[in-house]
Scaffold this motif. Structure first.
Motif, PDB file in Angstrom:
ATOM      1  N   GLN A   1      17.659   3.554  18.874  1.00  0.00           N
ATOM      2  CA  GLN A   1      18.834   4.182  18.300  1.00  0.00           C
ATOM      3  C   GLN A   1      19.971   3.162  18.231  1.00  0.00           C
ATOM      4  O   GLN A   1      20.074   2.263  19.064  1.00  0.00           O
ATOM      5  CB  GLN A   1      19.263   5.385  19.138  1.00  0.00           C
ATOM      6  N   VAL A   2      20.802   3.315  17.228  1.00  0.00           N
ATOM      7  CA  VAL A   2      21.951   2.429  17.017  1.00  0.00           C
ATOM      8  C   VAL A   2      23.219   3.259  17.162  1.00  0.00           C
ATOM      9  O   VAL A   2      23.322   4.359  16.625  1.00  0.00           O
ATOM     10  CB  VAL A   2      21.892   1.776  15.630  1.00  0.00           C
ATOM     11  N   GLY A  35      26.703  -0.009   5.973  1.00  0.00           N
ATOM     12  CA  GLY A  35      27.589   0.337   4.869  1.00  0.00           C
ATOM     13  C   GLY A  35      28.856   1.012   5.343  1.00  0.00           C
ATOM     14  O   GLY A  35      28.961   1.452   6.493  1.00  0.00           O
ATOM     15  N   TRP A  36      29.816   1.053   4.448  1.00  0.00           N
ATOM     16  CA  TRP A  36      31.054   1.802   4.663  1.00  0.00           C
ATOM     17  C   TRP A  36      31.115   2.918   3.617  1.00  0.00           C
ATOM     18  O   TRP A  36      30.840   2.691   2.429  1.00  0.00           O
ATOM     19  CB  TRP A  36      32.271   0.896   4.515  1.00  0.00           C
ATOM     20  N   PHE A  37      31.479   4.076   4.101  1.00  0.00           N
ATOM     21  CA  PHE A  37      31.699   5.233   3.251  1.00  0.00           C
ATOM     22  C   PHE A  37      33.097   5.756   3.539  1.00  0.00           C
ATOM     23  O   PHE A  37      33.708   5.403   4.554  1.00  0.00           O
ATOM     24  CB  PHE A  37      30.668   6.331   3.560  1.00  0.00           C
ATOM     25  N   ASP A  90      43.097   5.132  -1.911  1.00  0.00           N
ATOM     26  CA  ASP A  90      42.191   4.651  -0.868  1.00  0.00           C
ATOM     27  C   ASP A  90      42.344   5.444   0.435  1.00  0.00           C
ATOM     28  O   ASP A  90      41.577   5.228   1.377  1.00  0.00           O
ATOM     29  CB  ASP A  90      42.434   3.174  -0.587  1.00  0.00           C
ATOM     30  N   THR A  91      43.310   6.326   0.497  1.00  0.00           N
ATOM     31  CA  THR A  91      43.514   7.131   1.691  1.00  0.00           C
ATOM     32  C   THR A  91      42.300   7.997   1.962  1.00  0.00           C
ATOM     33  O   THR A  91      41.853   8.754   1.089  1.00  0.00           O
ATOM     34  CB  THR A  91      44.760   8.022   1.533  1.00  0.00           C
ATOM     35  N   ALA A  92      41.739   7.873   3.152  1.00  0.00           N
ATOM     36  CA  ALA A  92      40.517   8.602   3.506  1.00  0.00           C
ATOM     37  C   ALA A  92      40.157   8.289   4.954  1.00  0.00           C
ATOM     38  O   ALA A  92      40.721   7.376   5.563  1.00  0.00           O
ATOM     39  CB  ALA A  92      39.364   8.199   2.587  1.00  0.00           C
ATOM     40  N   VAL A  93      39.188   9.033   5.455  1.00  0.00           N
ATOM     41  CA  VAL A  93      38.534   8.646   6.699  1.00  0.00           C
ATOM     42  C   VAL A  93      37.376   7.727   6.319  1.00  0.00           C
ATOM     43  O   VAL A  93      36.548   8.073   5.464  1.00  0.00           O
ATOM     44  CB  VAL A  93      38.001   9.865   7.481  1.00  0.00           C
ATOM     45  N   TYR A  94      37.336   6.566   6.924  1.00  0.00           N
ATOM     46  CA  TYR A  94      36.308   5.569   6.619  1.00  0.00           C
ATOM     47  C   TYR A  94      35.252   5.595   7.721  1.00  0.00           C
ATOM     48  O   TYR A  94      35.571   5.531   8.907  1.00  0.00           O
ATOM     49  CB  TYR A  94      36.931   4.182   6.500  1.00  0.00           C
ATOM     50  N   TYR A  95      34.008   5.676   7.282  1.00  0.00           N
ATOM     51  CA  TYR A  95      32.876   5.745   8.194  1.00  0.00           C
ATOM     52  C   TYR A  95      31.977   4.535   8.024  1.00  0.00           C
ATOM     53  O   TYR A  95      31.690   4.111   6.907  1.00  0.00           O
ATOM     54  CB  TYR A  95      32.036   6.998   7.924  1.00  0.00           C
ATOM     55  N   CYS A  96      31.527   4.021   9.134  1.00  0.00           N
ATOM     56  CA  CYS A  96      30.504   2.991   9.146  1.00  0.00           C
ATOM     57  C   CYS A  96      29.160   3.683   9.335  1.00  0.00           C
ATOM     58  O   CYS A  96      29.059   4.645  10.105  1.00  0.00           O
ATOM     59  CB  CYS A  96      30.784   2.034  10.303  1.00  0.00           C
ATOM     60  N   ALA A  97      28.148   3.202   8.624  1.00  0.00           N
ATOM     61  CA  ALA A  97      26.824   3.803   8.724  1.00  0.00           C
ATOM     62  C   ALA A  97      25.769   2.715   8.658  1.00  0.00           C
ATOM     63  O   ALA A  97      25.990   1.669   8.043  1.00  0.00           O
ATOM     64  CB  ALA A  97      26.604   4.819   7.612  1.00  0.00           C
ATOM     65  N   ALA A  98      24.633   2.988   9.260  1.00  0.00           N
ATOM     66  CA  ALA A  98      23.554   1.998   9.286  1.00  0.00           C
ATOM     67  C   ALA A  98      22.216   2.615   8.889  1.00  0.00           C
ATOM     68  O   ALA A  98      21.946   3.782   9.201  1.00  0.00           O
ATOM     69  CB  ALA A  98      23.433   1.377  10.673  1.00  0.00           C
ATOM     70  N   VAL A  99      21.454   1.820   8.174  1.00  0.00           N
ATOM     71  CA  VAL A  99      20.043   2.123   7.964  1.00  0.00           C
ATOM     72  C   VAL A  99      19.327   1.462   9.133  1.00  0.00           C
ATOM     73  O   VAL A  99      19.266   0.233   9.209  1.00  0.00           O
ATOM     74  CB  VAL A  99      19.555   1.553   6.628  1.00  0.00           C
ATOM     75  N   TYR A 106      20.626   6.121   5.431  1.00  0.00           N
ATOM     76  CA  TYR A 106      21.673   5.902   6.435  1.00  0.00           C
ATOM     77  C   TYR A 106      21.516   6.987   7.505  1.00  0.00           C
ATOM     78  O   TYR A 106      21.879   8.140   7.292  1.00  0.00           O
ATOM     79  CB  TYR A 106      23.047   5.972   5.775  1.00  0.00           C
ATOM     80  N   ASP A 107      21.025   6.604   8.666  1.00  0.00           N
ATOM     81  CA  ASP A 107      20.708   7.587   9.691  1.00  0.00           C
ATOM     82  C   ASP A 107      21.531   7.430  10.960  1.00  0.00           C
ATOM     83  O   ASP A 107      21.333   8.187  11.911  1.00  0.00           O
ATOM     84  CB  ASP A 107      19.208   7.562  10.026  1.00  0.00           C
ATOM     85  N   CYS A 108      22.439   6.466  10.980  1.00  0.00           N
ATOM     86  CA  CYS A 108      23.330   6.293  12.123  1.00  0.00           C
ATOM     87  C   CYS A 108      24.754   6.204  11.590  1.00  0.00           C
ATOM     88  O   CYS A 108      25.016   5.438  10.657  1.00  0.00           O
ATOM     89  CB  CYS A 108      23.007   5.023  12.898  1.00  0.00           C
ATOM     90  N   TRP A 109      25.645   6.992  12.177  1.00  0.00           N
ATOM     91  CA  TRP A 109      27.015   7.067  11.673  1.00  0.00           C
ATOM     92  C   TRP A 109      28.015   6.907  12.819  1.00  0.00           C
ATOM     93  O   TRP A 109      27.784   7.370  13.934  1.00  0.00           O
ATOM     94  CB  TRP A 109      27.256   8.416  10.986  1.00  0.00           C
ATOM     95  N   GLY A 110      29.132   6.261  12.501  1.00  0.00           N
ATOM     96  CA  GLY A 110      30.229   6.192  13.441  1.00  0.00           C
ATOM     97  C   GLY A 110      31.092   7.437  13.352  1.00  0.00           C
ATOM     98  O   GLY A 110      30.832   8.342  12.545  1.00  0.00           O
ATOM     99  N   GLN A 111      32.142   7.467  14.156  1.00  0.00           N
ATOM    100  CA  GLN A 111      32.996   8.652  14.228  1.00  0.00           C
ATOM    101  C   GLN A 111      34.072   8.670  13.147  1.00  0.00           C
ATOM    102  O   GLN A 111      34.690   9.705  12.906  1.00  0.00           O
ATOM    103  CB  GLN A 111      33.656   8.742  15.610  1.00  0.00           C
ATOM    104  N   GLY A 112      34.295   7.534  12.512  1.00  0.00           N
ATOM    105  CA  GLY A 112      35.278   7.455  11.437  1.00  0.00           C
ATOM    106  C   GLY A 112      36.623   6.947  11.928  1.00  0.00           C
ATOM    107  O   GLY A 112      36.989   7.119  13.089  1.00  0.00           O
ATOM    108  N   THR A 113      37.353   6.328  11.009  1.00  0.00           N
ATOM    109  CA  THR A 113      38.705   5.865  11.304  1.00  0.00           C
ATOM    110  C   THR A 113      39.598   6.171  10.098  1.00  0.00           C
ATOM    111  O   THR A 113      39.195   5.967   8.951  1.00  0.00           O
ATOM    112  CB  THR A 113      38.723   4.359  11.644  1.00  0.00           C
ATOM    113  N   GLN A 114      40.796   6.679  10.370  1.00  0.00           N
ATOM    114  CA  GLN A 114      41.678   7.124   9.305  1.00  0.00           C
ATOM    115  C   GLN A 114      42.438   5.952   8.696  1.00  0.00           C
ATOM    116  O   GLN A 114      43.012   5.125   9.420  1.00  0.00           O
ATOM    117  CB  GLN A 114      42.684   8.140   9.850  1.00  0.00           C
TER     118      GLN A 114
END
Length: 119
Positions: A1-2, A35-37, A90-99, A106-114
């Protein structure tokens, strides 16, 4: 797990810059892509950019091409998102994700940053 932890969000004026960081831990040796979403209020989550964990392939959404740059530091298990010429859109919550492994989505996600860009 990542496991993924984002940092670097905040409030910035239009035209300004921010750098987001995504630190990975766990089974990072098997990661394929990071990736970043982003997700703005009332909108669906959208793809921003991605980078192969090994190699140099990068991909960008048309809306951020020429303004955002993704990079990585494998020694630090960290992926960065440099955001320049920021716009209120560009205002959003930005999430990092990994394959986490080849063949998966993309099956691993961070908590997000505003990220908030004021006009």
């Amino acid at each position: 797990q990542v496991q993924l932890v984002e940092s670097g969000g905040g409030l910035v004026q239009a035209g300004g810059s921010l750098r987001l960081s995504c630190e990975a831990s766990g089974r990072t040796f098997s990661m394929y892509t990071v990736g970043w979403f982003r997700q703005a209020p009332g909108k669906e989550r959208e793809f921003v950019t991605s980078i192969r964990w090994s190699g140099s392939n990068t991909y960008y959404a048309d809306s951020v091409k020429g303004r955002f740059t993704i990079s990585r530091d494998n020694a630090k298990n960290t992926v960065y998102l440099q955001m320049n010429s920021l716009k209120p859109m560009d205002t959003a919550v930005y999430y990092c994700a990994a394959v986490s492994a080849l063949g998966r989505g993309y099956d691993c996600w961070g908590q997000g940053t505003q990220v908030t860009v004021s006009s």
